[in-house]
Every structure is written in C-alpha cells, then in structure tokens.
Write an enzyme that holds these catalytic residues in place. Structure first.
Site, PDB file in Angstrom:
ATOM      1  N   ASP A   1      -6.956  -2.159  -7.296  1.00 43.55           N
ATOM      2  CA  ASP A   1      -7.469  -2.913  -6.137  1.00 43.55           C
ATOM      3  C   ASP A   1      -7.740  -4.356  -6.800  1.00 43.55           C
ATOM      4  OD1 ASP A   1      -8.511  -1.987  -3.357  1.00 43.55           O
ATOM      5  OD2 ASP A   1     -10.151  -3.378  -4.007  1.00 43.55           O
TER       6      ASP A   1
ATOM      7  N   ARG B   1      -6.507  12.022  -5.776  1.00 46.57           N
ATOM      8  CA  ARG B   1      -7.829  11.529  -5.630  1.00 46.57           C
ATOM      9  C   ARG B   1      -8.906  12.583  -5.561  1.00 46.57           C
ATOM     10  NH1 ARG B   1      -9.237   8.518   0.000  1.00 46.57           N
ATOM     11  NH2 ARG B   1      -9.204  10.600   0.384  1.00 46.57           N
TER      12      ARG B   1
ATOM     13  N   ARG C   1      -3.519   6.783   0.984  1.00 52.92           N
ATOM     14  CA  ARG C   1      -3.922   8.098   1.636  1.00 52.92           C
ATOM     15  C   ARG C   1      -2.936   8.705   2.632  1.00 52.92           C
ATOM     16  NH1 ARG C   1      -8.983   4.780   3.599  1.00 52.92           N
ATOM     17  NH2 ARG C   1      -7.542   3.244   3.447  1.00 52.92           N
TER      18      ARG C   1
ATOM     19  N   TYR D   1     -15.312 -10.950   0.258  1.00 47.63           N
ATOM     20  CA  TYR D   1     -15.804  -9.886   0.014  1.00 47.63           C
ATOM     21  C   TYR D   1     -17.199 -10.037  -0.757  1.00 47.63           C
ATOM     22  CZ  TYR D   1     -11.697  -7.143   1.677  1.00 47.63           C
ATOM     23  OH  TYR D   1     -10.734  -6.942   2.749  1.00 47.63           O
TER      24      TYR D   1
ATOM     25  N   ARG E   1       0.621  -1.251   0.006  1.00 44.52           N
ATOM     26  CA  ARG E   1      -0.071   0.118   0.141  1.00 44.52           C
ATOM     27  C   ARG E   1       1.025   1.299   0.064  1.00 44.52           C
ATOM     28  NH1 ARG E   1      -5.437  -0.372   1.972  1.00 44.52           N
ATOM     29  NH2 ARG E   1      -6.482  -2.368   0.932  1.00 44.52           N
TER      30      ARG E   1
HETATM   31  O1  CP3 Z   1      -0.023  -1.310  -2.517  1.00 49.53           O
HETATM   32  C1  CP3 Z   1      -0.215  -0.382  -3.264  1.00 49.53           C
HETATM   33  O2  CP3 Z   1       0.154   0.791  -3.250  1.00 49.53           O
HETATM   34  C2  CP3 Z   1      -0.972  -0.772  -4.596  1.00 49.53           C
HETATM   35  C3  CP3 Z   1      -2.653  -0.273  -4.458  1.00 49.53           C
HETATM   36  C4  CP3 Z   1      -3.535  -1.481  -3.520  1.00 49.53           C
HETATM   37  C5  CP3 Z   1      -4.681  -0.935  -3.222  1.00 49.53           C
HETATM   38  N1  CP3 Z   1      -5.409  -1.968  -2.852  1.00 49.53           N
HETATM   39  C6  CP3 Z   1      -5.365   0.299  -3.059  1.00 49.53           C
HETATM   40  C7  CP3 Z   1      -6.276   0.884  -2.240  1.00 49.53           C
HETATM   41  C8  CP3 Z   1      -3.423  -2.859  -3.301  1.00 49.53           C
HETATM   42  C9  CP3 Z   1      -2.244  -3.890  -3.670  1.00 49.53           C
HETATM   43  C10 CP3 Z   1      -4.686  -3.062  -2.871  1.00 49.53           C
HETATM   44  C11 CP3 Z   1      -4.960  -4.409  -2.433  1.00 49.53           C
HETATM   45  C12 CP3 Z   1      -6.160  -4.841  -1.569  1.00 49.53           C
HETATM   46  N2  CP3 Z   1      -7.478  -4.106  -1.828  1.00 49.53           N
HETATM   47  C13 CP3 Z   1      -6.204  -5.843  -0.519  1.00 49.53           C
HETATM   48  C14 CP3 Z   1      -5.263  -6.789  -0.356  1.00 49.53           C
HETATM   49  C15 CP3 Z   1      -4.088  -6.014   0.481  1.00 49.53           C
HETATM   50  C16 CP3 Z   1      -4.365  -5.838   1.787  1.00 49.53           C
HETATM   51  O3  CP3 Z   1      -4.498  -4.833   2.194  1.00 49.53           O
HETATM   52  O4  CP3 Z   1      -4.725  -6.858   2.630  1.00 49.53           O
HETATM   53  C17 CP3 Z   1      -7.743  -5.723  -0.127  1.00 49.53           C
HETATM   54  C18 CP3 Z   1      -8.174  -6.501   1.091  1.00 49.53           C
HETATM   55  C19 CP3 Z   1      -8.291  -4.911  -0.919  1.00 49.53           C
HETATM   56  C20 CP3 Z   1      -9.892  -4.407  -0.719  1.00 49.53           C
HETATM   57  C21 CP3 Z   1     -10.058  -3.026  -0.344  1.00 49.53           C
HETATM   58  N3  CP3 Z   1      -9.681  -1.944  -1.184  1.00 49.53           N
HETATM   59  C22 CP3 Z   1     -10.480  -2.614   1.110  1.00 49.53           C
HETATM   60  C23 CP3 Z   1     -10.695  -3.349   1.926  1.00 49.53           C
HETATM   61  C24 CP3 Z   1     -10.365  -1.229   1.047  1.00 49.53           C
HETATM   62  C25 CP3 Z   1     -10.734  -0.282   1.997  1.00 49.53           C
HETATM   63  C26 CP3 Z   1      -9.724  -0.196   3.001  1.00 49.53           C
HETATM   64  C27 CP3 Z   1      -9.384   0.735   3.821  1.00 49.53           C
HETATM   65  O5  CP3 Z   1      -8.184   0.921   4.186  1.00 49.53           O
HETATM   66  O6  CP3 Z   1     -10.429   1.858   3.773  1.00 49.53           O
HETATM   67  C28 CP3 Z   1      -9.728  -0.806  -0.501  1.00 49.53           C
HETATM   68  C29 CP3 Z   1      -9.608   0.628  -0.789  1.00 49.53           C
HETATM   69  C30 CP3 Z   1      -8.366   1.011  -1.136  1.00 49.53           C
HETATM   70  N4  CP3 Z   1      -7.688   0.151  -1.908  1.00 49.53           N
HETATM   71  C31 CP3 Z   1      -7.504   2.166  -0.848  1.00 49.53           C
HETATM   72  C32 CP3 Z   1      -6.304   2.118  -1.744  1.00 49.53           C
HETATM   73  C33 CP3 Z   1      -5.480   3.158  -1.752  1.00 49.53           C
HETATM   74  C34 CP3 Z   1      -8.216   3.426  -0.049  1.00 49.53           C
HETATM   75  C35 CP3 Z   1      -8.930   4.278  -0.930  1.00 49.53           C
HETATM   76  C36 CP3 Z   1      -9.267   5.491  -0.745  1.00 49.53           C
HETATM   77  O7  CP3 Z   1      -8.409   6.177  -1.299  1.00 49.53           O
HETATM   78  O8  CP3 Z   1     -10.065   5.920   0.049  1.00 49.53           O
END
Ligand code: CP3
Length: 367
Positions: A78, A41, A32, A154, A28
C-alpha cells in the site's frame, strides 16, 4: 541473480521499443474483486497482515496472473506504508478505508516526523524479492509509491477525504509547513523506491492519486516539483537493465506537457483524457499508460471489446502504449470480466505493431 525475463513487452513498451502486441496490466489487479484474495485476507487476518508478510504478499500478487494473461505483476502493498514507517500508526477499519492514530496538522507535528527509513520498511523489500523469485521471469514486477502530495493528503486529513480542507487550509495558510512535510516525504519516497529497485522491482510507478484536486500552479508547486525531485534521485539502470518510471496523476490531463517534462519514462492517464489527443501533445517524449474507464468491466463482452478497440485506436500505430484501466479495478467487478478485456488488448493490439512484427519475421528468416 534473478531468472531471465521471458515476457518483456511491458518494459519494452515503456521504453518505446518494438513489441508484438500492446502489453496490459490493471491497477489494483490483486484485490477484493477476487474471491481467492478475500480467502487469503481471511487467512492472514486483515489487509495489513497481508502486506507485512512476504509469503502472503507474494501469494496475492500472483493471483490475478493465474487467471489472466497479464504482462506485469505489481507488488502487493500500500502507499501508506511510508506514513506508517514515520510513526503515524496506520490501521484499517473494515469498509472505512485507512486511518491513522496520529494526524499531522501543526509545525511541531511536521518537525517531529522522521524521514522514513528503508530499514523500517524491510518487510516491503523482502516481499519484492520473494515475489520476483516466485515470478521466475514470467513477467516483470512493478514497485510503487504514493507521491509526496498524495501521501500528505492522507497524513494531514487523517484518512480519505472529499474536500481536502485540512491540507488545502495548510497549503494556503502556512505553505512553508506543507513544503517541509513534502520535502521529508520526497526523500523518504526516493529511498523507498530505490530500495524496491535494489530488492528486484523492474519498473516503478508513482501514484499521484490526488494531484488532480489542485489548481495548475499549486499542482506544479506542491505535487509535480516533488515528483521531479524523486525521479532525479531514482536508480535508472540496475543490473544492466533500464528501470522505467511511470507517473500517474489522476485528473492530470490538463498538465500533460509539464508532466512529460518531469524526466519520467511514461505517464499514466485516467479515462477523462483522450488517448489520441494525449499522444499528439506529448509526442515521442514519453510512453503512455491507460486509460479505459474501469466501469467498462460492468458491460458485456462485446462492449468491452469495442471500448478496448477505441483506446488502442486512440493511441494508434507503434510502440509506447501500455494498456491499463484509468484507475483501480472496482471491488464489485465479476472476476470473469477482466479476461475479456485482457484478451481483447492482445488480439486487437497486434495490428498496431505490424511493422515491428514484419521486422522480427525478416530477422527470423535470415537465420
Ligand atoms: O495494484 C495492486 O494490485 C497492488 C496493490 C495496491 C493496493 N493499494 C492494495 C490495497 C496498490 C498499488 C495500492 C495503492 C494505493 N493505496 C493508492 C494509490 C492508488 C489509487 O487507487 O489511486 C491509494 C490512494 C491507497 C490508499 C488506500 N489503501 C485506500 C484509500 C484504501 C481503501 C480504499 C478502498 O478501496 O477501500 C486502501 C486499502 C487497500 N489497498 C486495499 C487493497 C487491496 C483494500 C483493502 C482490503 O482488502 O480491504
């Protein structure tokens, strides 16, 4: 043709080839905690619009590389793009995490689901190619997908969950329905990752974020088995270069031997697994990635350095270690902090690759 790779430490470490120091990236890393990410964003409108536009996806992928000496970039996207492409209607409500318009609960729901087509995920492939070109060979680009089990949590829960009651209920009540869903997902994920590899991804990671909520036998049957199928179906050499695979099961530390036998090149570890013990258990079979507690980034510089030193010492001498956090970086981390961690890895990591450096020096002196 893409530009030649200049910094290949990350790929070499995954393949257990000699390196000058330990490579590092952060799960990640684009997100944010970076003010420039929040600005992009706002500019794009919302998170999914960032993912669906290759120029925006490229812009945010590169942001952490401008700040820190990272050894890899990861595609900005994502894991939930796949259920979205299967027609579930993914959306995000600010502060609430992912949601779906349609939830998968019954046999009829599963039967009606199509296998995700790479064509419907063209925007991801386009982003991969745009980013790979923009990187200009600076560092390798990682592609990724969720594991079938993690995606299914999910899809069946309808979003994030604490108790996983719907999917686990399905697993115990009607396992054949869940197996059919996982079968469709495994095919979808294989095609999706191969699409990313063809589009320019130089390594791929499978995120099994929720594998660790299963019992041992259920992990093998409902998560690991499908990841193995995917790994068996992946393109492993592309354009004459090996494409390493990283499998990351959060909370999977008790199953290291099983995971190492999956055919993966590397295992991602969270911070609850001891690095030295993990290395002793997997031996030379796979490389290891991880595994500092992401909360270390709330500490002072000296503490960060000490904790980095502990993880590096845990792995010990030689190649086969990619430094990373044990899970994603938190949104509340001060963006000045990761610099201390990344610089400490490179600086303190070099001592564990002395033999490789000596060999390189000898070769250079022969010229
Ligand atoms: O690593 C990186 O920088 C690449 C981007 C990336 C995102 N999601 C961007 C994201 C990657 C590799 C993911 C994978 C992802 N997405 C996973 C597996 C990794 C992990 O963390 O275990 C999962 C479970 C998801 C599903 C997902 N996407 C959730 C549960 C959420 C909300 C979580 C939260 O922290 O609020 C997201 C949103 C998300 N994916 C964001 C980002 C930058 C935040 C969105 C925002 O900008 O508001």
């Amino acid at each position: 043709m893409f530009p030649e790779l200049k910094n290949d430490r990350f790929i070499r470490a995954l393949l257990k080839q000699p390196v000058d120091t330990t490579p590092v990236w952060m799960m990640r890393q684009a997100g944010r905690y970076l003010p420039e990410y929040r600005a992009s964003r706002a500019h794009a409108g919302d998170f999914l619009s960032l993912c669906k536009n290759d120029e925006f996806a490229c812009e945010v992928t590169l942001q952490p590389l401008e700040r820190y000496e990272l050894d890899a970039a990861i595609l900005f996207s994502d894991i939930l793009t796949i259920p979205d492409a299967m027609g579930q209607g993914l959306y995000f409500e600010t502060g609430e995490g992912p949601k779906f318009k349609k939830v998968i609960r019954t046999e009829a729901d599963v039967d009606a689901l199509p296998i995700a087509k790479v064509n419907d995920l063209d925007y991801v492939m386009k982003a991969v190619t745009t980013i790979r070109n923009a990187l200009g060979g600076r560092v390798p680009l990682i592609g990724f997908s969720g594991s079938p089990w993690t995606l299914a949590t999910y899809m069946v829960e309808g979003g994030s969950s604490k108790d996983f009651r719907h999917i686990k209920g399905m697993m115990y009540k009607s396992p054949e329905i869940l197996h059919e869903l996982l079968r469709k997902l495994a095919i979808s994920v294989t095609d999706y990752l191969n699409g990313q590899i063809k589009a320019g991804a130089q390594a791929v990671q499978i995120f099994d974020t929720w594998g660790g909520v299963l019992s041992g036998p259920k992990y093998q049957e409902f998560s690991l088995m499908y990841m193995k199928q995917i790994i068996d179906g992946l393109i492993r050499v592309h354009d004459g270069k090996k494409i390493p695979v990283i499998m990351f099961t959060k909370n999977g530390g008790q199953w290291l031997e099983n995971m190492a036998a999956s055919g993966t090149d590397a295992l991602g570890l969270d911070w609850t697994t001891d690095m030295a013990e993990a290395r002793a258990r997997v031996g030379n079979k796979v490389a290891l990635q991880g595994n500092i507690d992401p909360c270390v980034l709330y500490a002072d510089k000296d503490v960060i350095r000490d904790q980095v030193g502990e993880v590096l010492a845990g792995f010990g001498n030689g190649s086969g270690h990619v430094f990373n956090l044990g899970h994603g970086i938190h949104q509340f981390v001060d963006p000045e902090q990761p610099k201390y961690l990344i610089d400490a890895v490179h600086e303190l990591g070099a001592q564990y690759h002395q033999e490789a450096s000596d060999q390189l020096d000898k070769l250079n002196n022969l010229d």
